[in-house]
Write a protein that holds these residues in place. Structure first.
Motif: not given
Length: 518
Positions: A286-291, A304-311, A313-319, A363-366
């Motif tokens: 479930x990890x995301x990469x910047x590019x 993969x990085x924690x910044x893009x990954x956190x963002x 899961x913060x951006x994805x709608x619940x569905x 990360x903390x936001x997530x």
């Protein structure tokens, strides 16, 4: 935001018309300046004396034959030519808004105006022309401005005046007219852009830009002629707009499909837009990469990085969340990916031991978004973020972020999202940090991040109004806003911006301001 302005007032010489002093061969430029700034010239402007009488008096001022002076003024008139960029812009504005009233207000004698009337200016666009030679008054006489205001029948704050003389702008603004100075032809494009932004509604134009460029909101890199396709900016745009139609996403391997109703808080279009959005996702962890595509301007392999990954899961709608990896497993991986100080790291690999305050905030936001704010493994990261805020650690940005506003924006989001508790209390100083940054010169994207942050933490709107005005003035002819920059390539420091991100932020900011006025 709907424009308050109903009428535009334009000077002739220096605004609608240009002239070339080099075309005057019989008088020196210093002699021309002497006579044009004399009280005799003022009387000529008011048509209190004839051109012949004025030339006789000019002769006494500069000790040159009156006939030579008159011929020189004729030469100057022969060089007059319309400022086509300005007149074309007026035609565009009138087409878009037929109710917009256009006026001319000029210091010019009756005799000279008879010549100017025959020049190729689109006179039919103008509702009325106010000439000093007919009125017996000239700028900057306040009586002339009051006369024009009364004849037009608009309140002064509904009028804009464009002039090339600071004294005339001062007089206009003293009565409540919005004045724009155009000191030289080279600035025509800047003045035209500012005029468009003052008289055209900003939000519909910006939303149209976002729609027209759906799937094309790529990043730009200063100093490099490349198209940078990333996941990170796309996710930020998605989080801001909630519109899946305008972004693209990609990941390492595998894919998951989903759909959403895509429209910007109900305002991006008159109806919901439904489409299938494909998320290429590393299902294993479930990890995301910047590019989005192959990495550019960096190593061939990019983790993969924690910044893009956190963002993500913060951006994805619940569905969408049920169709990607378990977010709690991802959070556990972040919590276990800590350095020797106990601070959560940026990259999910052993050969890039990096920590970044901005990444830690996301990360903390997530963690707080998904009810994991009580996880003891995030305490050291929280402590470091608070220290970075209190000590203004990101005043100059850092290795991967180019401006302090990026840290403040993410921190403002964390402050607003973490709920009531100890962390919120400790992050309260984000308001003070933002207040310190207000009105500091910066790039367009950073400016948008700053204004949005001020709104998120509920600073008094009066505090950031100058920044807001500066941002709205940057809207370009196509409706979008400049790319600016907010992050950078770590190895080279090359700064990265995105017009779609700046524009999405601007729309959200302007919508918020509209809500305050309701």
């Amino acid at each position: 935001m709907t424009s308050q302005f109903k009428g535009l007032i334009f000077d002739l010489g220096g605004v609608l018309l240009d002239w070339d002093p080099k075309g005057v061969t019989m008088l020196s430029s210093s002699h021309l300046r002497l006579i044009m700034h004399s009280t005799v010239w003022h009387e000529l402007d008011r048509s209190n004396i004839s051109l012949d009488q004025a030339c006789e008096q000019f002769s006494g001022i500069i000790d040159v034959e009156a006939s030579v002076i008159k011929e020189s003024l004729n030469q100057a008139q022969d060089t007059l030519a319309p400022n086509t960029q300005m007149t074309r812009m007026l035609g565009d504005l009138k087409t878009l808004n037929p109710d917009l009233q256009l006026y001319v207000m000029s210091n010019i004698s009756q005799e000279h105006f008879e010549v100017v009337k025959n020049l190729n200016i689109p006179w039919s666009l103008f509702n009325r022309t106010f000439v000093s030679g007919h009125a017996g008054m000239r700028k900057p006489d306040l009586c002339f401005f009051k006369h024009v205001i009364e004849e037009i029948g608009c309140h002064p704050n509904e009028l804009i005046m464009v002039d090339d003389q600071a004294g005339n702008i001062c007089a206009a603004r003293s009565l409540g007219i919005h004045g724009l100075l155009m000191p030289e032809k080279a600035l025509t494009s800047i003045v035209c852009q500012e005029l468009r932004n003052l008289v055209q509604s900003a939000i519909p134009r910006a939303e149209a830009y976002l729609k027209a460029n759906s799937g094309q909101h790529h990043c730009v890199v200063e100093g490099h002629d490349v198209i940078l396709k990333d996941n990170f900016a796309q996710l930020l745009i998605w989080e801001i707009t909630r519109d899946a139609d305008i972004i693209y996403l990609n990941h390492v391997n595998g894919h998951v499909k989903g759909h959403m109703n895509g429209h910007m808080n109900g305002h991006m279009s008159g109806h919901s837009i439904k489409r299938k959005t494909t998320l290429h996702n590393n299902v294993k962890n479930g990890l995301w990469s910047y590019f989005y595509d192959e990495p550019i301007l960096t190593t061939k392999e990019f983790p993969a990085d924690a910044d893009t990954t956190s963002t993500a899961y913060l951006a994805l709608p619940e569905s969408y969340l049920s169709e990607v990896a378990d977010v709690h497993l991802v959070l556990d991986k972040m919590a276990s990916n800590r350095d020797a100080e106990g601070i959560m790291q940026t990259y999910f690999c052993d050969d890039r031991p990096r920590t970044s305050p901005e990444v830690c905030v996301n990360i903390l936001r997530a963690f707080y978004r998904f009810g994991r704010g009580g996880d003891p493994r995030i305490r050291k990261t929280e402590e470091w973020v608070v220290q970075c805020l209190e000590n203004r650690a990101c005043l100059y940005g850092n290795r991967v972020y180019s401006t302090p506003e990026t840290f403040l924006y993410f921190t403002a989001r964390l402050y607003a999202e973490c709920g009531e508790g100890v962390l919120k209390e400790r992050l309260h100083s984000v308001k003070e940090a933002l207040y310190e940054r207000i009105n500091t010169p910066t790039n367009p994207l950073s400016l948008a991040l700053r204004v949005s942050s001020c709104q998120i933490v509920a600073l008094e709107p009066v505090l950031y109004q100058q920044d807001l005005k500066r941002l709205t003035s940057l809207q370009e002819q196509d409706g979008g806003f400049p790319a600016g920059h907010f992050c950078c390539i770590g190895r080279t420091g090359a700064r990265i911006g995105n017009r779609g991100l700046t524009t999405a932020l601007a729309v959200k900011i302007l919508r918020h301001e509209e809500g305050l006025r309701v």
